[in-house]
Scaffold this active site. Sequence first.
Site, short mmCIF file in Angstrom:
data_model
loop_
_atom_site.label_atom_id
_atom_site.label_comp_id
_atom_site.label_asym_id
_atom_site.label_seq_id
_atom_site.Cartn_x
_atom_site.Cartn_y
_atom_site.Cartn_z
N GLU A 87 9.54 1.53 11.19
CA GLU A 87 10.51 2.57 11.08
C GLU A 87 10.00 3.80 11.12
OE1 GLU A 87 12.69 5.23 9.87
OE2 GLU A 87 12.64 4.54 7.88
N LYS A 127 0.93 -1.18 -0.03
CA LYS A 127 -0.01 0.20 0.00
C LYS A 127 0.75 1.18 -0.04
CE LYS A 127 -2.72 3.42 1.61
NZ LYS A 127 -2.17 4.90 1.85
N THR A 174 0.64 7.27 13.23
CA THR A 174 0.05 6.23 12.33
C THR A 174 0.40 4.97 12.77
OG1 THR A 174 -0.06 7.80 10.52
CG2 THR A 174 -0.19 5.39 10.02
N ALA A 175 1.63 4.91 13.27
CA ALA A 175 2.22 3.60 13.76
C ALA A 175 1.52 3.28 14.92
CB ALA A 175 3.75 3.71 14.21
#
Length: 487
Positions: free
Chosen positions: A256, A181, A238-239
């Site tokens: 990462e 994605k 977001t992580a």
Amino acid sequence: MTEHRITVAGVAVDTRHWIGGERIASAGTFTDVSPIDGSALGDIARGGPGEAAAAVAAAKAAFPDWAASSRAERARILHAIADGVEKRIEELAIVETTDNGALLRSHRRGVMPRVAHNFRFFADWLLTLDHEDFETRGHTNHVSWDPAGPCVLITPWNAPLMLATWKVAPALAAGNTVVLKPAEWSPLTASLLADIAAEAGLPAGVLNVVQGYGSEIGDALTSHPDVRRISFTGSVPTARRIAESAAANLTPLSLELGGKSPLLVFADADLDLAVDLAVEQYDNAGQVCLAATRFLVEESVAEEFTRRFVGRATALNQGDPRDEATDIGPNIHSRQLEKIDGFVQRALAAGARAVIGGHRGDGQYYAPTLLTDVRQDSEIVQEEVFGPVLTLQTFADEDEAIRLANDTRFGLAATVATGSRERAERITSQLVAGTVWVNCFFVRDLQAPFGGSRLSGVGREGGTWSFDFYCDLKNTVTAPNGWKNHG
């Protein structure tokens, strides 16, 4: 432009998803915009839960045969993909420059050749992957790397194809299938990669590419119970959402994330070299997670360092990234430009001084900026800006330099400029960072572990570390006796 196909700088790009070896459209689309001039490049298929489910199903169906293929066969196909990349370097370079605004000369000479190298490296590493058998009380231990299953790879916009293939290549080499994605701000070269992989003979369903917004398709991918690995490069917020989504299935993660890395300049350093390293931090308009955005300079040389840096930085040419003479291109998106300027204006309002820059340019360009008179606990020092914005602070001795360097929530990288080997050894042993460069910057070998500490990430990839993540490691213990002799 024809339906589902756009032309970017003379290169045809399919705007649909690539699922199970077929191009699949969506009911909705989103518009991809070039940061160079704000022009619309085309309408891209906007996936959601349905496309996510279809892509994972395709990856699951293709997994048994791909996992059962020999190492030699997988390596052969990965080398064929690398061949395809090398044949299309110019096309990939101009499309990605148009899509994300990074320098065309960098894409031609470094980034796209590295894309091919990603495939070749992991293909070759696969063929040497081994662990020597060992004995326990006469029993033999044999370690093997078994393919894990479908992998979801979510990649960023700042180096779209290079960072995507840093994940895709080892995942495929390990015998896994992939759902890629790409970031919605720079999706085009991922679509071209699907074409190249298919032409190289990669079986249908082994690589799938789905496009769209994280909130619409990303969550459906990361929460899917058939996904066995998730690798993400991007922001900490977001992580966190991805980790929460993956938690229900205990899906292993490799993350990462951001950085707020220091460049430590000691008085015994070669100042010309130190300035060279400092100016490099404006690479890709500051949109590099590894960038050493915090200059920490020993007091006795700070004035001279600053003088030389300003002379070099103000000579940089900012403009169209397709021009060979350009040193700094645009920032990726108007929203990112607003974010960058917000950081700078709040810092100036809090008492920081702009030695250079401190303002927007035309369009989506931000002037290369260096801020001084900043507090260690200030937002501009503590938070990742991800733009051409650097800060400068001074230190009196090694202890203060280390304290300042480590005093953030991040730990991705650090750079040290010193003329003393002994000092370098003392300093590097105390820095919290996944990568430390001494008198150099951005020297990366794919066999080295890569990742961050603290909020800069979870896990390490590269070389055998990549296979450790993308595989289920198995230890088979065999007794010395117990075999029946059948003659």
